[in-house]
Enzyme design. Structure first.
Site, PDB file in Angstrom:
ATOM      1  N   GLY A  25       0.815  -1.201   0.000  1.00  0.00           N
ATOM      2  CA  GLY A  25       0.000   0.000   0.000  1.00  0.00           C
ATOM      3  C   GLY A  25       0.854   1.259   0.000  1.00  0.00           C
ATOM      4  O   GLY A  25       2.078   1.212   0.179  1.00  0.00           O
ATOM      5  N   GLU A 100       7.830  -4.845   7.013  1.00  0.00           N
ATOM      6  CA  GLU A 100       7.251  -3.802   7.866  1.00  0.00           C
ATOM      7  C   GLU A 100       8.125  -3.393   9.052  1.00  0.00           C
ATOM      8  O   GLU A 100       8.110  -2.221   9.453  1.00  0.00           O
ATOM      9  CB  GLU A 100       5.872  -4.250   8.380  1.00  0.00           C
ATOM     10  CG  GLU A 100       4.782  -4.263   7.317  1.00  0.00           C
ATOM     11  CD  GLU A 100       4.817  -5.511   6.440  1.00  0.00           C
ATOM     12  OE1 GLU A 100       4.006  -5.576   5.490  1.00  0.00           O
ATOM     13  OE2 GLU A 100       5.655  -6.404   6.692  1.00  0.00           O
TER      14      GLU A 100
END
Length: 412
Positions: A25, A100
């Site tokens: 994203g 992440e």
């Protein structure tokens, strides 16, 4: 619409271009919005993750066959669109990772569900290090259910579009038909790419990443690095892994590890609802904006300034806060109800044999045979599925002995 349509019997998702399935994203936009607009940016980011997680949960519980072509970069949000699909096809172009912890976030999009369900402690290793799985390694690791060459994807799509199911075929039966259809396009495995998370490396991963604190994991890695009896490849791996983890957000590392441990007990609905709150808490934490800005926005990337900067300064109480749900807090409203599960319902049919299944078969004692015969039987039981032979041979080499009569036995 697809779910209601009688014309849409199979759903296929793939990348729009040649480079990536989906690289994730637009977290750069979220970080900029938070930096500029404060609480309003945090609220908008929370809405973004709510939409994303609803879609991921819908995929995880979709009642029709859903197939993901992992042809290219598959990271972050792209993992959420693919890894919960019952059929996940890797190609020579697949590059899978959960990066992440390097940007001050945690492996979300259902990572708390699928990572701890990978074999051994492979999922914890991928979560904390952001290590990449390339090509066929995704088949061996379980992040993909099939492997074919990208050159036949177009023909495969045409063939899948021709499939007609009987009205009484349930989802399992339909997926099995698709499984056999994909095998028609089998182009073989790369001859020079055996399983990489295997042998001594897999043993080292399971040994080091089995612990429940990041400090213990680092201590175990240091022992491997400094062990005079360890193979040089493992010593080098341990040294590189320590360096990699030292560059991650200490807070992200601890939250990611906690999520891997508690996520083993969550079902799919609980996973996305809990991750929704964890993500919202990260939006309030300085590491997210700092990490995204340093690693993704600045050109060239710069070193992130984490807060706290040291593992020992991240307390258990601080980690607890990420998992707390405040009284009266909004719960993520999901799009489907009553279709959740604690374990992927079709993995036994579609993935390569899992290590625990091989162990259970051998420990029953009714499979008295040599290694070759046992491997041949496992391949036959899975109708010759590519990768089964290589996977079973690796597990037997690492976890089994041969008794005096030449029968394969499980160690311990």
């Amino acid at each position: 619409e697809y779910q209601k349509s009688a014309l849409a019997s199979v759903i296929i998702i793939g990348g729009a271009g040649p480079k990536a399935f989906c690289a994730g994203g637009d977290v750069s936009h979220l970080a900029n919005d938070i930096a500029k607009n404060g609480e309003a940016g945090i609220a908008a980011s929370k809405d973004y993750f709510g939409l994303e997680y609803r879609l991921d949960h819908l995929i995880a519980t979709y009642p029709k066959p859903y197939i993901a072509y992992l042809d290219g970069i598959t990271m972050g949000g792209g993992v959420g669109l693919s890894v919960h699909a019952p059929i996940r096809i890797a190609t020579e172009n697949t590059l899978f990772a959960m990066p992440e912890t390097g940007i001050g976030f945690f492996p979300d999009v259902g990572g708390s569900f699928f990572l701890p369900r990978l074999e051994g402690y492979t999922g914890t290793y991928l979560a904390l290090t952001s290590s990449q799985l390339q090509g066929v390694q995704n088949l061996y690791a379980g992040t993909a259910t099939h492997y074919i060459d990208s050159s036949v994807l177009g023909n495969l799509t045409s063939r899948l579009a021709e499939l007609v199911f009987k009205d009484y075929d349930n989802l399992r039966a339909r997926l099995k038909i698709i499984d056999r259809t994909i095998e028609e396009f089998n182009t073989g495995l790369p001859h020079d790419e055996p399983p990489q998370i295997a042998g001594n490396l897999r043993l080292a991963i399971d040994y080091c990443f089995r612990y429940d604190t990041v400090e213990q994991i680092i201590s175990a890695l240091e022992k491997e690095r400094d062990s005079p009896g360890a193979p040089w490849q493992i010593k080098d791996w341990a040294a590189q892994t320590l360096k990699t983890m030292s560059e991650k957000s200490p807070t992200s590392l601890k939250v990611a590890l906690r999520a891997c441990r508690v996520g083993r007990n969550w079902n799919t609905a609980e996973t996305f609802q809990r991750e929704y709150h964890i993500a919202a808490n990260f939006m309030k934490h300085p590491d997210f904006v700092n990490g995204v800005s340093s690693r993704l926005i600045h050109k060239p990337p710069t070193k992130a300034e984490w807060s706290p900067a040291k593992l020992e300064d991240v307390t258990n109480e601080q980690v607890d806060e990420f998992f707390k749900i405040e009284e009266g807090a909004e719960s993520l409203e999901l799009l489907t109800q009553g279709l959740d599960y604690h374990h992927y319902p079709f993995s036994h049919d579609l993935c390569l044999p899992r290590e625990e299944d091989l162990e259970a078969t051998l420990r029953r004692g009714d499979q008295k045979m040599g290694k070759k015969a046992f491997v041949d039987k496992m391949v036959g039981d899975r109708e010759g599925k590519i990768g089964v032979r290589e996977k079973v041979e690796e597990v037997l080499a690492r976890r089994c002995d041969v008794d005096e009569e030449g029968h394969v036995t499980w160690k311990g």
